[in-house]
Design a protein around this motif. Structure first.
Motif, PDB file in Angstrom:
ATOM      1  N   TRP A  24       6.584  -0.253  15.053  1.00 17.87           N
ATOM      2  CA  TRP A  24       6.403   1.122  14.575  1.00 17.87           C
ATOM      3  C   TRP A  24       7.574   2.029  14.943  1.00 17.87           C
ATOM      4  O   TRP A  24       7.656   3.155  14.487  1.00 17.87           O
ATOM      5  CB  TRP A  24       5.088   1.687  15.098  1.00 17.87           C
ATOM      6  N   TYR A  29      10.890  -0.749   8.776  1.00 20.45           N
ATOM      7  CA  TYR A  29       9.574  -1.359   8.621  1.00 20.45           C
ATOM      8  C   TYR A  29       8.485  -0.300   8.494  1.00 20.45           C
ATOM      9  O   TYR A  29       7.592  -0.409   7.647  1.00 20.45           O
ATOM     10  CB  TYR A  29       9.250  -2.285   9.798  1.00 20.45           C
ATOM     11  N   TRP A  32       8.537   1.250   5.088  1.00 17.00           N
ATOM     12  CA  TRP A  32       7.979   0.330   4.091  1.00 17.00           C
ATOM     13  C   TRP A  32       6.465   0.230   4.226  1.00 17.00           C
ATOM     14  O   TRP A  32       5.740   0.240   3.226  1.00 17.00           O
ATOM     15  CB  TRP A  32       8.596  -1.068   4.251  1.00 17.00           C
ATOM     16  N   TRP A  33       5.970   0.117   5.476  1.00 19.34           N
ATOM     17  CA  TRP A  33       4.539  -0.071   5.680  1.00 19.34           C
ATOM     18  C   TRP A  33       3.740   1.106   5.133  1.00 19.34           C
ATOM     19  O   TRP A  33       2.708   0.917   4.474  1.00 19.34           O
ATOM     20  CB  TRP A  33       4.249  -0.252   7.170  1.00 19.34           C
ATOM     21  N   SER A  36       3.897   1.049   1.328  1.00 16.73           N
ATOM     22  CA  SER A  36       3.114  -0.071   0.792  1.00 16.73           C
ATOM     23  C   SER A  36       1.622   0.161   0.984  1.00 16.73           C
ATOM     24  O   SER A  36       0.803  -0.328   0.189  1.00 16.73           O
ATOM     25  CB  SER A  36       3.535  -1.387   1.446  1.00 16.73           C
ATOM     26  N   LEU A  37       1.249   0.905   2.035  1.00 20.30           N
ATOM     27  CA  LEU A  37      -0.160   1.259   2.204  1.00 20.30           C
ATOM     28  C   LEU A  37      -0.632   2.141   1.055  1.00 20.30           C
ATOM     29  O   LEU A  37      -1.724   1.947   0.509  1.00 20.30           O
ATOM     30  CB  LEU A  37      -0.360   1.979   3.538  1.00 20.30           C
ATOM     31  N   LEU A 145      11.110  -8.732   3.976  1.00 21.35           N
ATOM     32  CA  LEU A 145      10.517  -8.388   5.266  1.00 21.35           C
ATOM     33  C   LEU A 145      11.135  -9.196   6.392  1.00 21.35           C
ATOM     34  O   LEU A 145      11.259  -8.712   7.522  1.00 21.35           O
ATOM     35  CB  LEU A 145       9.002  -8.601   5.216  1.00 21.35           C
ATOM     36  N   LEU A 157       3.985  -8.814  12.345  1.00 25.32           N
ATOM     37  CA  LEU A 157       4.216  -8.422  10.954  1.00 25.32           C
ATOM     38  C   LEU A 157       3.080  -8.883  10.059  1.00 25.32           C
ATOM     39  O   LEU A 157       2.518  -8.096   9.277  1.00 25.32           O
ATOM     40  CB  LEU A 157       5.539  -9.026  10.473  1.00 25.32           C
ATOM     41  N   SER A 160      -0.096  -6.952  10.824  1.00 27.79           N
ATOM     42  CA  SER A 160      -0.064  -5.558  10.356  1.00 27.79           C
ATOM     43  C   SER A 160      -0.204  -5.485   8.840  1.00 27.79           C
ATOM     44  O   SER A 160      -0.795  -4.539   8.302  1.00 27.79           O
ATOM     45  CB  SER A 160       1.233  -4.876  10.803  1.00 27.79           C
ATOM     46  N   LYS A 161       0.331  -6.484   8.124  1.00 26.10           N
ATOM     47  CA  LYS A 161       0.147  -6.523   6.675  1.00 26.10           C
ATOM     48  C   LYS A 161      -1.314  -6.737   6.317  1.00 26.10           C
ATOM     49  O   LYS A 161      -1.845  -6.089   5.402  1.00 26.10           O
ATOM     50  CB  LYS A 161       0.997  -7.642   6.075  1.00 26.10           C
ATOM     51  N   ARG A 164      -3.056  -3.539   6.968  1.00 25.67           N
ATOM     52  CA  ARG A 164      -2.805  -2.603   5.863  1.00 25.67           C
ATOM     53  C   ARG A 164      -3.729  -2.881   4.686  1.00 25.67           C
ATOM     54  O   ARG A 164      -4.327  -1.958   4.102  1.00 25.67           O
ATOM     55  CB  ARG A 164      -1.348  -2.738   5.418  1.00 25.67           C
TER      56      ARG A 164
END
Length: 443
Positions: A24, A29, A32-33, A36-37, A145, A157, A160-161, A164
Motif C-alpha cells: 500500500w 500498485y 492500480w488497485w 481496478s476496484l 502486475l 498481491l 489483495s486481488k 478486491r
C-alpha cells in the motif's frame, strides 16, 4: 527462441527494490488497485444486471444464458492472441485500449435500455465485444502486475486481488440490484464510467510495464510465440492436469452462478434480493481472502484442492434444496470461501515460477483452457432449467462436480505444487526445488 528461465532477469533501477515497502506504500500498485476496484464494482453491477435484464424482459433463463455464453465465447476468441500480444507489444497500450473500447460498447447498452429497446441480439453482441476485450487485457495484466510488485509480495498481491474482487461482490450486486429497480439502464452507466477509471489507473503507472525490447525481438511471429508458451506448459505435470481439470470445474461454477440467480427468483426474490444474496456469498469470499495465507501455511495444496472439490459438491446440492433466498446466500458463501484460497495459491505460484518474457503467453494459455468450456455452461444449464426445472438443473451440476472430485482425489499431478508452495518463504534454492520446465519423476 526465448530462453526459459526459472527466475527473472536481474533487477534494474526501474524494477521493484529487493526489500520493498508494503504494497500500500507502492504508489503504482496502490493506484492500480483503487482504479481496478472501481472497475470491478462496475463489472459486478453489470454482471448482475445483464441476466436480470434478460430474465425480467423475456422471462427466459435460456436467453439470459445466451448473453453469458457470448461473453465467454468473446474471451475465448482472444485469450491466446492476447497472450502473444502481451509479450510482443506495449502492455500499457493493450490494457488501456481494451478498457476504453468496453466503455464505448457498454454506453450503447445504456442508450438502448433507457429508450426501451431491449434486444437479445444487441445485448449478446456487446457481451461478445466485452469478452474479446477481457481476453486481451487479462493476458496483459498478469505480467504487468509482476513488473510493479516484488517477488516476495506475490502471495500478498494475489490475496489483495481476491480481496478486491470480494469487496466488489459485496458492494456491487446490492447496489446494482437497487439501481436496476430504479432504472434498468443505471447499472450499465456505472460500468461504462468504471472502465474509464480503470484505463486512467493503468495509464498512470510510472514503472515500465514491458515487454523489454530484447524479448519483443526474440520471436519471429505471434504463432511461434504461442507455440513456445504451450510447450512450456506441457513440460510440467501439474500444469498439464490444470488445463484439463480446471475448464470442467469452471464450466460447472459458471452454470451454478446462473442457476443461483434463477433459484432466487423462483423462491420469490426480486432484483434487490438477488443483489443482497450475492453480497452474502461475497462475505464468504472476503473471509477466504483473509484466511488464504493462514490456510496455505498449515495445509498442503493438494489437501486444499481435494477438500474444496468435495465440499463444492455438497454446496451445489444445498443450493438446490435451500427453500429461502437468504439460505441460498449462506450456502453460496461457503462455496466462495472454498475457492478463494485456492485461487490465491495458484496465481502466486504462477507469478513466481514463470519468466516475465513468457508470462503473458502462459497466463493466456491457462486462461484460455479454463474458459474453454465456460461458454457452454449458461446455455446448457439454461436449457435444463427451462425444460426440467431449476433445482433439477442444479443437481445435474452437482453430479458433474462429484465426478471431478473423484478424479482430483485419484490424480497425482496436484502434488507438483507441494514441492515448492509459493506461500512459503524460501530462504534459498535446495535440491528439491524444481522449475516448471523440469522433466522430473516424482514419487
Amino acid at each position: 527462441m526465448v530462453q526459459l528461465r526459472a527466475t527473472d532477469k536481474p533487477e534494474t533501477e526501474d524494477e521493484p527494490p529487493r526489500h520493498p515497502p508494503p504494497l500500500w506504500r507502492n504508489r503504482d500498485y496502490a493506484g492500480w488497485w483503487v482504479s481496478s476496484l472501481v472497475s470491478s464494482l462496475g463489472s459486478a453491477m453489470s454482471q448482475l444486471a445483464y441476466p436480470l435484464l434478460m430474465l425480467y424482459a423475456t422471462n427466459s433463463v435460456a436467453r439470459a444464458g445466451i448473453v453469458g455464453a457470448c461473453l465467454n465465447i468473446g474471451g475465448l476468441s482472444t485469450g491466446l492472441l492476447g497472450g502473444a500480444l502481451a509479450d510482443r507489444y506495449s502492455r500499457r497500450v493493450l490494457v488501456v485500449t481494451a478498457d476504453l473500447v468496453q466503455a464505448v460498447a457498454v454506453s450503447t447498452v445504456v442508450f438502448a435500455v433507457a429508450n426501451g429497446f431491449v434486444n437479445v441480439g444487441h445485448i449478446a453482441a456487446i457481451a461478445f465485444i466485452q469478452g474479446m476485450c477481457n481476453g486481451i487485457s487479462g493476458a496483459a495484466m498478469t505480467p504487468t502486475l509482476k513488473r510493479i510488485v516484488h517477488e516476495s509480495q506475490f502471495p500478498a498481491l494475489a490475496a489483495s486481488k481476491q480481496g478486491r474482487d470480494m469487496i466488489a461482490r459485496l458492494v456491487g450486486p446490492p447496489v446494482g440490484g437497487a439501481l436496476f429497480s430504479i432504472a434498468r439502464w443505471i447499472p450499465f452507466l456505472g460500468d461504462a464510467v468504471s472502465f474509464v477509471v480503470s484505463a486512467i489507473g493503468v495509464a498512470a503507472i510510472r514503472r515500465p510495464l514491458g515487454p523489454d525490447a530484447a524479448d519483443r525481438e526474440a520471436h519471429s511471429s505471434s504463432l511461434a510465440a504461442l507455440r513456445e508458451g504451450i510447450a512450456y506448459i506441457r513440460t510440467n505435470t501439474y500444469l498439464r492436469f490444470l488445463v484439463v481439470w480446471v475448464p470442467l470445474l469452471s464450466a460447472s461454477f459458471g452454470g451454478m452462478v446462473l442457476l443461483t440467480i434463477a433459484l432466487i427468483k423462483l423462491r420469490g426474490g426480486g432484483p434487490t434480493t438477488v443483489g443482497v444474496v450475492t453480497t452474502i456469498a461475497a462475505v464468504g469470499g472476503l473471509g477466504g481472502a483473509l484466511a488464504a495465507p493462514i490456510l496455505a501455511r498449515h495445509f498442503k495444496t493438494r489437501t486444499l484442492v481435494i477438500t474444496m472439490a468435495w465440499l463444492v459438491v455438497l454446496v451445489a446440492v444445498g443450493l438446490a434444496a435451500a427453500p429461502r433466498p437468504w439460505e441460498i446466500g449462506l450456502v453460496g458463501a461457503l462455496a466462495v470461501f472454498l475457492v478463494v484460497p485456492l485461487n490465491v495459491m495458484l496465481e502466486s505460484y504462477q507469478l513466481r515460477v514463470v519468466p516475465d518474457a513468457m508470462l503473458g503467453r502462459v497466463a493466456a494459455a491457462l486462461s484460455f483452457s479454463s474458459s474453454g468450456l465456460l461458454w457452454t455452461a449458461p446455455l446448457t444449464t439454461g436449457v435444463l432449467a427451462d425444460n426440467f426445472g431449476t433445482p433439477t438443473a442444479m443437481l445435474v451440476v452437482a453430479g458433474i462436480l462429484a465426478a471431478l472430485a473423484i478424479w482430483c482425489t485419484l490424480a497425482k499431478a496436484p502434488r507438483e505444487m507441494d514441492l515448492r508452495t509459493p506461500m512459503q518463504q524460501s530462504t534459498g534454492p535446495s535440491p528439491d526445488d524444481q522449475s516448471p520446465g523440469s522433466s522430473t519423476q516424482h514419487p
